[in-house]
Design an enzyme around this catalytic site. Structure first.
Site, mmCIF file in Angstrom:
data_model
loop_
_atom_site.group_PDB
_atom_site.id
_atom_site.type_symbol
_atom_site.label_atom_id
_atom_site.label_comp_id
_atom_site.label_asym_id
_atom_site.label_seq_id
_atom_site.Cartn_x
_atom_site.Cartn_y
_atom_site.Cartn_z
ATOM 1 C CG HIS A 92 -8.018 -36.391 19.481
ATOM 2 N ND1 HIS A 92 -8.220 -37.235 20.551
ATOM 3 C CD2 HIS A 92 -9.101 -35.566 19.440
ATOM 4 C CE1 HIS A 92 -9.374 -36.946 21.126
ATOM 5 N NE2 HIS A 92 -9.930 -35.934 20.477
ATOM 6 C CE LYS B 193 -3.941 1.871 2.626
ATOM 7 N NZ LYS B 193 -4.774 1.695 3.851
#
Length: 270
Positions: A232, A99
């Protein structure tokens, strides 16, 4: 991996937090590196195995100008998201959005943000013991697809007894292997959002549930946070999970136990 580089594509748009930015607009500059296997395109002249960089630049320009966002982080993220959606062969992407006319009122060359994502394999366990169980599993998988998560493999659906000591109806369980560019934490949040959309209410720990989506593995990542543990922690203790995993990925190595799923399944089954 092979790389396509696009450097300093200039676009004019109306992104920014200040009213003047949305009214007057400004210049933005995009650069990106897209990684994918170019062998087939190079040797067979197969255009379907390539990214048409001219079309991609046009698409970026269209996507970039169709909305007005407050933050350049949002715009950059959306460009990455849609590029992965439209070009499945892309495995990794690093995008920088500059930008140069940023309203900081100081002398600078540019301000920029960079987003870097790559596709990963993950395994997700699905379970349901309320209502139409198999339909619930299918709806969950459909919602994964709708979010751009590619389903690579689906295990068979197993009828299993409840795990955790709470008296309740039997479960329909399944494991899917997926490919996604979402980081592990974002993938977890996506699973929780799908559970909520399908009507899951968390009342009793290990109690009845309309749908349950557990993130088992993301590649070989080992992670411990307040919200997410990878792999897990109960994989090696749940026969129904190992049975589904060994059906679709018997040689996948548990990153902590350093054993293939097939061996873990055989050991627990005995």
């Amino acid at each position: 991996m092979d790389q396509l580089q696009i450097k300093d594509l200039e676009m004019f748009a109306y992104h920014g937090l200040f009213p003047s930015e949305k009214e007057l607009g400004q210049k933005f500059v995009v650069s990106a590196i897209l990684s994918y296997d170019m062998t087939k395109a190079a040797t067979d002249l197969d255009l379907t195995a390539s990214v048409h960089y001219g079309e991609l630049c046009q698409q970026w320009t269209t996507w970039f100008q169709e909305t007005s966002e407050d933050l350049i982080e949002t715009v950059a993220y959306k460009l990455v998201e849609r590029t992965f959606e439209f070009y499945p062969l892309v495995q990794e992407m690093k995008l920088e959005l500059k930008k140069p006319w940023a309203p900081v009122h100081l002398s600078l060359d540019t301000c920029s943000v960079t987003i870097h994502r790559r596709k990963q394999r993950a395994f997700i366990a699905l379970g349901s013991n309320m209502g139409d169980k198999q339909a619930n599993l299918k709806q969950a998988i459909d919602k994964l697809r709708a979010r751009g998560i590619h389903i690579l493999k689906e295990s068979s659906v197993l009828a299993t007894e409840p795990w955790g000591g709470v008296e309740q109806d039997s479960f329909a369980n399944q494991v899917v292997e997926v490919e996604t560019w979402l980081p592990a934490q974002d993938l977890l949040e996506t699973l929780l959002a799908i559970e909520s959309e399908l009507g899951r209410v968390r009342e009793v720990h290990w109690g009845p549930r309309l749908i349950d989506l557990d993130l088992l593995f993301v590649e070989d990542q080992i992670l411990y946070t307040d919200d997410l543990i990878l792999p897990h922690p109960y994989i090696a203790e749940r026969l129904f999970v190992l049975e589904s995993l060994q059906e679709i990925a018997p040689h996948f190595i548990h990153p902590i136990l350093k054993q293939p799923i097939r061996n873990l399944y055989d050991a627990l089954k005995k």
